[in-house]
Design a protein around this motif. Structure first.
Motif, PDB file in Angstrom:
ATOM      1  N   THR A   1      13.949   1.665  44.174  1.00 14.98           N
ATOM      2  CA  THR A   1      12.691   2.221  43.680  1.00 14.98           C
ATOM      3  C   THR A   1      12.692   2.283  42.161  1.00 14.98           C
ATOM      4  O   THR A   1      11.703   1.925  41.510  1.00 14.98           O
TER       5      THR A   1
ATOM      6  N   TYR B   1       9.650   4.515  52.189  1.00  9.01           N
ATOM      7  CA  TYR B   1       9.689   3.413  51.237  1.00  9.01           C
ATOM      8  C   TYR B   1       8.900   2.221  51.777  1.00  9.01           C
ATOM      9  O   TYR B   1       8.889   1.958  52.980  1.00  9.01           O
TER      10      TYR B   1
ATOM     11  N   LYS C   1      11.058  11.328  52.781  1.00  8.78           N
ATOM     12  CA  LYS C   1      10.830  10.268  51.813  1.00  8.78           C
ATOM     13  C   LYS C   1      10.755   8.937  52.556  1.00  8.78           C
ATOM     14  O   LYS C   1      11.575   8.645  53.432  1.00  8.78           O
TER      15      LYS C   1
ATOM     16  N   SER D   1       8.011   4.434  46.722  1.00  8.86           N
ATOM     17  CA  SER D   1       8.365   5.553  47.596  1.00  8.86           C
ATOM     18  C   SER D   1       7.237   6.570  47.651  1.00  8.86           C
ATOM     19  O   SER D   1       6.392   6.659  46.757  1.00  8.86           O
TER      20      SER D   1
END
Length: 235
Positions: A53, A80, A78, A60
């Motif tokens: 990231t 992605y 989290k 993200s």
């Protein structure tokens, strides 16, 4: 971060596997899923995903993976996805994109769509590994993957009375879609010209008279062309 530095981040083997897994899903991926997919611990996966990231290769965000909301739904996790930005390196420096854009602009201005499609179809035919037409969706996916289209198989339940392969109620309609368009940058500026060229190229790759067909079915974020079994060859 410079493109060459961002690409260098993928040199680490685990990091590269994580990037390839996230990119291949076409959706948000959580840390636990990514870690399990590549066979590493969650903490190590999180470290590498955040490095990707930071390099601009992934984006993200956070959301609840339980599908619930309100009290007891758990904390947002989290997630992605592949970054939208392109990265490329050429040594020595080359600028093929500008040349492609200028040629596309000239072709569009001069009304050379038919000639471009004819040339693309011939190129596709010349690039086919065999003289015989492509015989199955699986064979087509292998061919498309080698050319960077990132194909995936989408199956849907057909409605009755739709015609062709969809005449049988509940019959699975299998369609090959592509998450990546190798001509994306130019296609954004000249969509009818470049998408038509892409369709003709894929028609040439599939081969005339075979069981498969390429057709337009645009979807945001994906290639505008899909491949399925032609109605004449459907069971």
């Amino acid at each position: 971060m410079e493109d060459i530095d961002a690409i260098a981040v993928l040199q680490e083997p685990v990091r590269r596997r994580l990037y390839e897994y996230v990119a291949a899903q076409g959706r948000e991926v959580g840390r636990n899923e990514a870690a399990e997919a590549v066979g590493v611990g969650r903490t190590l996966a999180a470290h590498h995903l955040d490095k990707l990231t930071d390099a601009g290769l992934l984006e993200s965000g956070s959301r609840r993976l339980t599908g619930r909301s309100g009290p007891g739904a758990g904390r947002p996790a989290k997630v992605y996805t592949r970054a939208r930005a392109e990265r490329s390196v050429s040594l020595p420096a080359r600028d093929y994109r500008t040349a492609a854009e200028l040629l596309a602009e000239a072709a569009e201005w001069a009304g050379l769509d038919a000639g471009l499609c004819a040339a693309a179809r011939r190129r596709g035919e010349a690039s086919r590994a065999s003289e015989a037409p492509c015989g199955s969706l699986e064979e087509a996916m292998e061919m498309l993957a080698a050319r960077g289209y990132e194909p995936y198989l989408e199956g849907a339940e057909a409605a009755p009375g739709a015609g062709g392969a969809e005449e049988t109620a509940g019959a699975a309609v299998r369609v090959v879609r592509m998450r990546n368009c190798p001509f994306h940058a130019v296609a954004e500026q000249f969509p009818p010209l470049v998408c038509g060229m892409n369709l003709a190229l894929l028609e040439g790759l599939l081969g005339e008279g075979g069981p498969l067909r390429a057709r337009m079915d645009a979807r945001p974020g994906e290639c505008c062309v899909v491949i399925d079994v032609s109605k004449d060859n459907a069971d």
